[in-house]
Design a protein around this motif. Structure first.
Motif, mmCIF file in Angstrom:
data_model
loop_
_atom_site.group_PDB
_atom_site.id
_atom_site.type_symbol
_atom_site.label_atom_id
_atom_site.label_comp_id
_atom_site.label_asym_id
_atom_site.label_seq_id
_atom_site.Cartn_x
_atom_site.Cartn_y
_atom_site.Cartn_z
ATOM 1 N N ILE A 182 0.876 -1.181 0.000
ATOM 2 C CA ILE A 182 0.000 0.000 0.000
ATOM 3 C C ILE A 182 0.906 1.221 0.000
ATOM 4 N N ARG A 183 0.698 2.086 -0.982
ATOM 5 C CA ARG A 183 1.535 3.288 -1.111
ATOM 6 C C ARG A 183 0.638 4.520 -1.091
ATOM 7 N N GLY A 184 1.098 5.553 -0.429
ATOM 8 C CA GLY A 184 0.351 6.802 -0.385
ATOM 9 C C GLY A 184 1.202 7.962 -0.862
ATOM 10 N N ILE A 185 0.640 8.809 -1.719
ATOM 11 C CA ILE A 185 1.345 9.998 -2.198
ATOM 12 C C ILE A 185 0.347 11.151 -2.315
ATOM 13 N N GLU A 186 0.886 12.360 -2.359
ATOM 14 C CA GLU A 186 0.074 13.544 -2.636
ATOM 15 C C GLU A 186 0.450 14.047 -4.014
ATOM 16 N N ARG A 187 -0.571 14.301 -4.854
ATOM 17 C CA ARG A 187 -0.297 14.724 -6.227
ATOM 18 C C ARG A 187 -1.370 15.688 -6.703
ATOM 19 N N SER A 188 -0.944 16.897 -7.022
ATOM 20 C CA SER A 188 -1.833 17.903 -7.612
ATOM 21 C C SER A 188 -3.116 18.101 -6.806
ATOM 22 N N GLY A 189 -2.964 18.286 -5.509
ATOM 23 C CA GLY A 189 -4.130 18.549 -4.671
ATOM 24 C C GLY A 189 -4.991 17.343 -4.393
ATOM 25 N N ARG A 190 -4.458 16.157 -4.618
ATOM 26 C CA ARG A 190 -5.215 14.931 -4.355
ATOM 27 C C ARG A 190 -4.328 13.931 -3.622
ATOM 28 N N VAL A 191 -4.951 13.169 -2.755
ATOM 29 C CA VAL A 191 -4.261 12.074 -2.083
ATOM 30 C C VAL A 191 -4.508 10.800 -2.886
ATOM 31 N N VAL A 192 -3.430 10.101 -3.204
ATOM 32 C CA VAL A 192 -3.529 8.874 -3.993
ATOM 33 C C VAL A 192 -3.075 7.701 -3.125
ATOM 34 N N VAL A 193 -3.953 6.738 -2.947
ATOM 35 C CA VAL A 193 -3.619 5.503 -2.233
ATOM 36 C C VAL A 193 -3.609 4.374 -3.250
ATOM 37 N N GLU A 194 -2.447 3.761 -3.427
ATOM 38 C CA GLU A 194 -2.295 2.666 -4.380
ATOM 39 C C GLU A 194 -2.134 1.346 -3.627
ATOM 40 N N VAL A 195 -2.894 0.354 -4.048
ATOM 41 C CA VAL A 195 -2.761 -0.998 -3.514
ATOM 42 C C VAL A 195 -2.279 -1.881 -4.657
ATOM 43 N N ALA A 196 -1.075 -2.417 -4.497
ATOM 44 C CA ALA A 196 -0.462 -3.199 -5.577
ATOM 45 C C ALA A 196 -0.118 -4.591 -5.077
ATOM 46 N N ASP A 197 -0.207 -5.561 -5.969
ATOM 47 C CA ASP A 197 0.167 -6.934 -5.615
ATOM 48 C C ASP A 197 0.817 -7.621 -6.803
ATOM 49 N N GLY A 234 -13.974 11.411 -5.422
ATOM 50 C CA GLY A 234 -12.724 10.834 -5.912
ATOM 51 C C GLY A 234 -12.927 9.904 -7.095
ATOM 52 N N THR A 235 -11.865 9.211 -7.460
ATOM 53 C CA THR A 235 -11.906 8.272 -8.583
ATOM 54 C C THR A 235 -11.158 6.990 -8.215
ATOM 55 N N VAL A 236 -11.540 5.904 -8.867
ATOM 56 C CA VAL A 236 -10.865 4.619 -8.698
ATOM 57 C C VAL A 236 -10.435 4.128 -10.080
ATOM 58 N N THR A 237 -9.199 3.706 -10.197
ATOM 59 C CA THR A 237 -8.716 3.128 -11.459
ATOM 60 C C THR A 237 -8.048 1.791 -11.169
ATOM 61 N N VAL A 238 -8.116 0.896 -12.142
ATOM 62 C CA VAL A 238 -7.525 -0.445 -12.016
ATOM 63 C C VAL A 238 -6.589 -0.678 -13.178
ATOM 64 N N ASP A 239 -5.355 -1.046 -12.873
ATOM 65 C CA ASP A 239 -4.368 -1.448 -13.882
ATOM 66 C C ASP A 239 -3.911 -2.852 -13.536
ATOM 67 N N SER A 240 -3.889 -3.724 -14.527
ATOM 68 C CA SER A 240 -3.533 -5.107 -14.219
ATOM 69 C C SER A 240 -2.968 -5.811 -15.450
ATOM 70 N N HIS A 241 -2.096 -6.768 -15.189
ATOM 71 C CA HIS A 241 -1.575 -7.656 -16.224
ATOM 72 C C HIS A 241 -1.709 -9.079 -15.703
ATOM 73 N N GLU A 242 -2.409 -9.908 -16.433
ATOM 74 C CA GLU A 242 -2.628 -11.278 -15.991
ATOM 75 C C GLU A 242 -1.286 -11.989 -15.825
ATOM 76 N N GLY A 243 -1.150 -12.649 -14.685
ATOM 77 C CA GLY A 243 0.085 -13.370 -14.392
ATOM 78 C C GLY A 243 1.164 -12.518 -13.753
ATOM 79 N N ARG A 244 0.959 -11.195 -13.688
ATOM 80 C CA ARG A 244 1.979 -10.314 -13.104
ATOM 81 C C ARG A 244 1.477 -9.548 -11.882
ATOM 82 N N SER A 261 -5.838 2.176 -7.756
ATOM 83 C CA SER A 261 -5.519 3.520 -7.262
ATOM 84 C C SER A 261 -6.799 4.238 -6.855
ATOM 85 N N ILE A 262 -6.798 4.726 -5.633
ATOM 86 C CA ILE A 262 -7.907 5.529 -5.113
ATOM 87 C C ILE A 262 -7.412 6.966 -4.979
#
Length: 294
Positions: A211-226, A271-281, A286-287
């Motif tokens: 779980i990664r958190g950053i601030e970008r352009s007036g928004r808080v971004v929480v990324e959950v990656a696996d 806010g917004t939610v986006t999903v990026d994924s590659h099968e097998g990887r 991102s919230i």
């Protein structure tokens, strides 16, 4: 109304007015000749100005009307959707309750009983999630300053302890920590929890969950990656929809509503939610939430 458009629209009027003034202030030897023309130009300028103002006001009115129509259509669709969820909840709840009651008094030695009980339990959970989703779309929501760093660390501890997994957390501390967001702390916890629980569910014990958190352009971004199984490319666009499940997720229990709940909660927080994924990887969800005001 866009300032540049106003300036551009006013240019013809300004040109005519300047020309009229120039002709009216020429020296006295030509004023007899120039005055009628100057007067005509002044009249023309007034007419052009009036037409310009009317056109700008009408254009703004049309834009507002179109915007209201879109909002009304969106609101009507959302209301119809909520009514559908309410009807579905009502129609399914009673039969499920009757089946579970019948199972409870049936002969425990019946071979199919365990399967029936498991499926009715799953259906009951699905109905409950649908009801929760419908309520989330309209229920009053608390709006207080929320520390996203606290949400992230609490979720990591909760999910990690429940599943015996080591969940990495990366949050900024310099030059400052993540700013607060405005919203409902319980709902935001639920949103992040659902995403992290999904990452754990669709990855193996040896895979990485971060779980990664950053601030970008007036928004808080929480990324959950696996680094889990990932999502097939054909399914990525639909996994945020209700009852949607990736084609390679059928071997794990689930209702297909977890990420839909996340999307609804985040939408209500602007806010917004986006999903990026590659099968097998692996997968990254991102919230993004607007930084709290004040």
């Amino acid at each position: 109304m866009n300032r540049r458009r106003v300036i551009v629209a006013a240019l013809p009027t300004a040109v005519v007015l300047v020309a009229a003034v120039v002709l009216l202030v020429v020296d006295r030897r030509t004023v007899v000749v120039s005055a009628p023309l100057g007067t005509m130009l002044l009249v023309a300028a007034v007419i052009v100005a009036a037409v310009t103002v009317v056109a700008l006001v009408w254009r703004a009115h049309v834009r507002r009307a179109v915007s209201r129509a879109k909002e009304d259509a969106t609101g009507s669709a959302a209301a119809e959707h909520r009514r559908f969820l309410d009807r579905l909840d009502h129609e399914l709840k009673n039969p499920i309750t009757a089946i579970r009651a019948a199972v409870a008094v049936s002969d425990a030695a019946t071979p199919q009983l365990a399967s029936i009980d498991a499926q009715t339990t799953r259906m009951a959970r699905l109905v409950g999630d649908l009801r929760k989703l419908g309520e989330l779309q309209t229920a009053p929501m608390e709006r207080v300053p929320v520390d996203p760093g606290t949400i992230v660390t609490d979720v990591a501890a909760t999910v990690g302890d429940a599943h015996g997994r080591d969940i990495r957390v990366t949050l900024p501390s310099a030059p400052w920590p993540l700013p607060s967001v405005t919203g409902d702390p319980d709902l935001l916890f639920t949103a992040v929890h659902n995403v992290v629980a999904n990452a754990v569910k669709y990855s193996d014990p040896g895979d990485t969950v971060e779980i990664r958190g950053i601030e970008r352009s007036g928004r808080v971004v929480v990324e959950v990656a696996d680094t889990g199984r990932g999502i097939p490319a054909a399914d990525v666009a639909s996994v945020l929809q209700e009852l949607a499940r990736a084609s390679n997720a059928r071997d794990r229990p689930g209702s297909g509503l977890g990420l839909a709940l996340v999307r609804t909660i985040v939408d209500r927080h602007g806010g917004t939610v986006t999903v990026d994924s590659h099968e097998g990887r692996g997968t990254r969800v991102s919230i993004e939430l607007p930084v709290g005001v004040g």
